[in-house]
Design a protein around this motif. Structure first.
Motif, PDB file in Angstrom:
ATOM      1  N   HIS A 154       0.817  -1.221   0.000  1.00 30.20           N
ATOM      2  CA  HIS A 154       0.000   0.000   0.000  1.00 30.20           C
ATOM      3  C   HIS A 154       0.848   1.267   0.000  1.00 30.20           C
ATOM      4  O   HIS A 154       0.298   2.375  -0.023  1.00 30.20           O
ATOM      5  CB  HIS A 154      -0.912   0.007   1.236  1.00 30.20           C
ATOM      6  CG  HIS A 154      -1.794  -1.199   1.344  1.00 30.20           C
ATOM      7  ND1 HIS A 154      -2.771  -1.496   0.411  1.00 30.20           N
ATOM      8  CD2 HIS A 154      -1.822  -2.203   2.267  1.00 30.20           C
ATOM      9  CE1 HIS A 154      -3.373  -2.613   0.753  1.00 30.20           C
ATOM     10  NE2 HIS A 154      -2.824  -3.066   1.870  1.00 30.20           N
ATOM     11  N   SER A 155       2.165   1.122   0.012  1.00 27.99           N
ATOM     12  CA  SER A 155       3.036   2.290   0.061  1.00 27.99           C
ATOM     13  C   SER A 155       2.991   3.067  -1.251  1.00 27.99           C
ATOM     14  O   SER A 155       2.778   2.502  -2.327  1.00 27.99           O
ATOM     15  CB  SER A 155       4.481   1.856   0.349  1.00 27.99           C
ATOM     16  OG  SER A 155       4.584   1.199   1.602  1.00 27.99           O
ATOM     17  N   VAL A 156       3.211   4.364  -1.145  1.00 30.06           N
ATOM     18  CA  VAL A 156       3.363   5.262  -2.290  1.00 30.06           C
ATOM     19  C   VAL A 156       4.581   6.128  -1.991  1.00 30.06           C
ATOM     20  O   VAL A 156       4.703   6.675  -0.898  1.00 30.06           O
ATOM     21  CB  VAL A 156       2.120   6.145  -2.504  1.00 30.06           C
ATOM     22  CG1 VAL A 156       2.326   7.078  -3.697  1.00 30.06           C
ATOM     23  CG2 VAL A 156       0.875   5.291  -2.699  1.00 30.06           C
ATOM     24  N   THR A 157       5.487   6.247  -2.939  1.00 27.89           N
ATOM     25  CA  THR A 157       6.738   6.958  -2.680  1.00 27.89           C
ATOM     26  C   THR A 157       6.873   8.193  -3.567  1.00 27.89           C
ATOM     27  O   THR A 157       6.222   8.315  -4.604  1.00 27.89           O
ATOM     28  CB  THR A 157       7.951   6.040  -2.910  1.00 27.89           C
ATOM     29  OG1 THR A 157       8.104   5.792  -4.316  1.00 27.89           O
ATOM     30  CG2 THR A 157       7.776   4.702  -2.188  1.00 27.89           C
ATOM     31  N   CYS A 158       7.756   9.080  -3.122  1.00 26.41           N
ATOM     32  CA  CYS A 158       8.040  10.301  -3.880  1.00 26.41           C
ATOM     33  C   CYS A 158       9.482  10.693  -3.619  1.00 26.41           C
ATOM     34  O   CYS A 158       9.958  10.605  -2.476  1.00 26.41           O
ATOM     35  CB  CYS A 158       7.099  11.422  -3.446  1.00 26.41           C
ATOM     36  SG  CYS A 158       7.419  13.011  -4.244  1.00 26.41           S
ATOM     37  N   THR A 159      10.200  11.129  -4.652  1.00 25.77           N
ATOM     38  CA  THR A 159      11.585  11.545  -4.478  1.00 25.77           C
ATOM     39  C   THR A 159      11.934  12.676  -5.432  1.00 25.77           C
ATOM     40  O   THR A 159      11.391  12.773  -6.525  1.00 25.77           O
ATOM     41  CB  THR A 159      12.559  10.368  -4.704  1.00 25.77           C
ATOM     42  OG1 THR A 159      13.893  10.792  -4.407  1.00 25.77           O
ATOM     43  CG2 THR A 159      12.505   9.874  -6.144  1.00 25.77           C
ATOM     44  N   TRP A 160      12.819  13.534  -4.977  1.00 29.73           N
ATOM     45  CA  TRP A 160      13.433  14.532  -5.851  1.00 29.73           C
ATOM     46  C   TRP A 160      14.950  14.372  -5.829  1.00 29.73           C
ATOM     47  O   TRP A 160      15.661  15.069  -6.532  1.00 29.73           O
ATOM     48  CB  TRP A 160      13.082  15.961  -5.409  1.00 29.73           C
ATOM     49  CG  TRP A 160      13.457  16.245  -3.984  1.00 29.73           C
ATOM     50  CD1 TRP A 160      12.647  16.153  -2.898  1.00 29.73           C
ATOM     51  CD2 TRP A 160      14.741  16.629  -3.492  1.00 29.73           C
ATOM     52  NE1 TRP A 160      13.355  16.451  -1.752  1.00 29.73           N
ATOM     53  CE2 TRP A 160      14.649  16.762  -2.085  1.00 29.73           C
ATOM     54  CE3 TRP A 160      15.978  16.890  -4.104  1.00 29.73           C
ATOM     55  CZ2 TRP A 160      15.725  17.112  -1.284  1.00 29.73           C
ATOM     56  CZ3 TRP A 160      17.061  17.242  -3.298  1.00 29.73           C
ATOM     57  CH2 TRP A 160      16.925  17.355  -1.904  1.00 29.73           C
ATOM     58  N   MET A 161      15.447  13.418  -5.024  1.00 33.39           N
ATOM     59  CA  MET A 161      16.887  13.223  -4.870  1.00 33.39           C
ATOM     60  C   MET A 161      17.511  12.787  -6.197  1.00 33.39           C
ATOM     61  O   MET A 161      16.922  11.985  -6.931  1.00 33.39           O
ATOM     62  CB  MET A 161      17.164  12.177  -3.803  1.00 33.39           C
ATOM     63  CG  MET A 161      16.777  12.610  -2.403  1.00 33.39           C
ATOM     64  SD  MET A 161      17.971  13.768  -1.728  1.00 33.39           S
ATOM     65  CE  MET A 161      19.349  12.666  -1.436  1.00 33.39           C
ATOM     66  N   VAL A 179       9.689  -3.131  -4.094  1.00 34.38           N
ATOM     67  CA  VAL A 179       8.456  -3.412  -3.354  1.00 34.38           C
ATOM     68  C   VAL A 179       7.278  -3.584  -4.313  1.00 34.38           C
ATOM     69  O   VAL A 179       6.349  -4.343  -4.049  1.00 34.38           O
ATOM     70  CB  VAL A 179       8.171  -2.285  -2.336  1.00 34.38           C
ATOM     71  CG1 VAL A 179       6.905  -2.569  -1.538  1.00 34.38           C
ATOM     72  CG2 VAL A 179       9.351  -2.117  -1.387  1.00 34.38           C
ATOM     73  N   GLY A 180       7.337  -2.881  -5.449  1.00 29.45           N
ATOM     74  CA  GLY A 180       6.261  -2.966  -6.428  1.00 29.45           C
ATOM     75  C   GLY A 180       5.176  -1.939  -6.187  1.00 29.45           C
ATOM     76  O   GLY A 180       3.981  -2.250  -6.236  1.00 29.45           O
ATOM     77  N   VAL A 181       5.576  -0.681  -5.891  1.00 29.79           N
ATOM     78  CA  VAL A 181       4.610   0.362  -5.580  1.00 29.79           C
ATOM     79  C   VAL A 181       4.913   1.609  -6.418  1.00 29.79           C
ATOM     80  O   VAL A 181       6.003   1.743  -6.960  1.00 29.79           O
ATOM     81  CB  VAL A 181       4.646   0.711  -4.079  1.00 29.79           C
ATOM     82  CG1 VAL A 181       4.236  -0.494  -3.247  1.00 29.79           C
ATOM     83  CG2 VAL A 181       6.031   1.203  -3.648  1.00 29.79           C
ATOM     84  N   PRO A 182       3.958   2.535  -6.505  1.00 30.73           N
ATOM     85  CA  PRO A 182       4.179   3.739  -7.321  1.00 30.73           C
ATOM     86  C   PRO A 182       5.279   4.633  -6.758  1.00 30.73           C
ATOM     87  O   PRO A 182       5.470   4.715  -5.541  1.00 30.73           O
ATOM     88  CB  PRO A 182       2.824   4.459  -7.267  1.00 30.73           C
ATOM     89  CG  PRO A 182       1.837   3.425  -6.843  1.00 30.73           C
ATOM     90  CD  PRO A 182       2.591   2.480  -5.970  1.00 30.73           C
TER      91      PRO A 182
END
Length: 375
Positions: A154-161, A179-182
């Protein structure tokens, strides 16, 4: 790439975007060792060239995967450089999807200890060194990070690194794929220009996991306006990891105070510690635990001891959490190579499956940093 041998090194020079990931996984599939590097900025090209030349020599690279714009920029500045004329240049933008598949040749099945990529250190205080990160290093790191930071379906990730930094590459891009998440990503420059964009993405896409160095949280406190804050909903954010540079208690407290009315919880803030030589993370604050702070005596610390303050001058020390699974951390006196007693300041020594194999083509530095032993 079929004309090149398994184990050849390929420089990856891309602006932020999907094209880097295609090239990176293409290298893994073809058995080519990827070397992610920062894309050169046309306005600062002369400043970037010496480090780039140094990495080319050190990695003994034979391939460059890049875009047409970056390729032309570099070739125009290296007309007299022998290192660049010996490289095979591939503009991957001009290759169609089917052609990309064909150009890779046969898929290579790597062994666990085969090198996946070279993670070059910043080189700000020394010559850049390529950390040899293996496939098993990456997989262990991803498994340990999944457990230590509570990633699930159920995780959703975001990065600008940036992808050329281990934080941006491993947790920012590879971890969500593992993990297979957005994963939603924006460019580092977009964040620096308007820090609000990062928090806006977390709010809009209901992000659960996002990470950044301490300066980024501080920048958000200073640059995000009250009007922008009023439109944010950060209640979905479960793990806001803070690593890659010293974590400051003042920043954690200021960030929480600034965004608690946006739904941010103190327990979301998760200081961590790591280094490229250990693939990425070594210790991580457990989700839901929140930062642990200690008021320490400055005078005692200057004498090499960590003592809880009872008065006088103090500074707030931030815990970087718990050791990840299968990793071992000891505090060592580097001169005697003996473990320090509790409360005594020493050098951090790390062992475990995430520790890389050493520095590329640097046996002396590898022996000193990777093959140290306790007395």
């Amino acid at each position: 790439l079929e004309t090149h041998q398994c184990g050849d090194r390929a420089l990856l020079l891309y602006p932020p975007g999907h094209e880097f990931l295609v090239a990176f996984f293409g290298c893994l599939r073809a058995g080519i060792i990827a070397v992610p590097l920062p894309p050169p900025d046309a306005a600062r090209i002369k400043r970037a060239l010496p480090r780039l030349e140094s990495v080319i020599r050190d990695a003994q690279a034979s391939i460059v995967l890049t875009t047409n714009t970056i390729g032309n920029l570099l070739r125009s500045h290296f007309q007299d450089a022998g290192n660049f004329h010996s490289l095979s240049w591939f503009n991957t933008e001009s290759i169609g999807t089917e052609e990309k598949k064909e150009s890779l040749g046969d898929t290579v099945e790597p062994l666990a200890d085969d090198i996946a990529f070279l993670q070059y250190t910043s080189g700000s205080t020394s010559t850049p060194k390529g950390v040899m990160v293996s496939h098993s290093n990456v997989l262990h790191q991803c498994r340990a990070l999944k457990a230590g930071a509570d990633y699930d379906e159920h995780s959703v990730t975001c990065t600008w690194m940036p992808y050329h930094h281990d934080y941006g590459l491993i947790e920012g891009l590879i971890q969500p794929l593992f993990v297979g998440v957005p994963c939603y990503f924006l460019s580092p420059l977009a964040f620096i220009k308007r820090p609000h964009r990062w928090l806006e993405a977390i709010s809009k896409y209901r992000v659960t996991h996002s990470q950044a160095p301490n300066f980024a949280y501080d920048l958000c406190v200073r640059k995000v306006t009250p009007e922008q804050r009023s439109k944010l909903d950060l209640s979905s954010w479960v793990v806001a990891a803070n690593a890659a540079e010293p974590v400051r208690a003042q920043t954690l407290e200021a960030f929480y105070e600034a965004f608690k009315d946006c739904g941010l919880r103190w327990e979301t803030l998760a200081p961590a510690y790591g280094l490229a030589e250990a693939t990425l993370i070594v210790t991580h604050t457990s989700p839901g635990e929140g930062p642990t702070l200690l008021a320490a005596e400055i005078e005692s610390y200057e004498r090499g001891k960590l003592v809880e303050a009872g008065g006088g001058r103090t500074w707030s020390v931030v815990s970087c959490g718990r050791v990840l699974s299968e990793m071992r951390v000891e505090i060592i006196n580097p001169e005697t190579r003996v473990q320090c007693p509790a409360g005594v300041v020493g050098e951090i020594w790390v062992a475990g499956p995430s520790v890389a194999g050493g520095y590329w083509n640097r046996p002396d530095e590898t022996e000193h940093s990777f093959q140290a032993r306790l007395a």
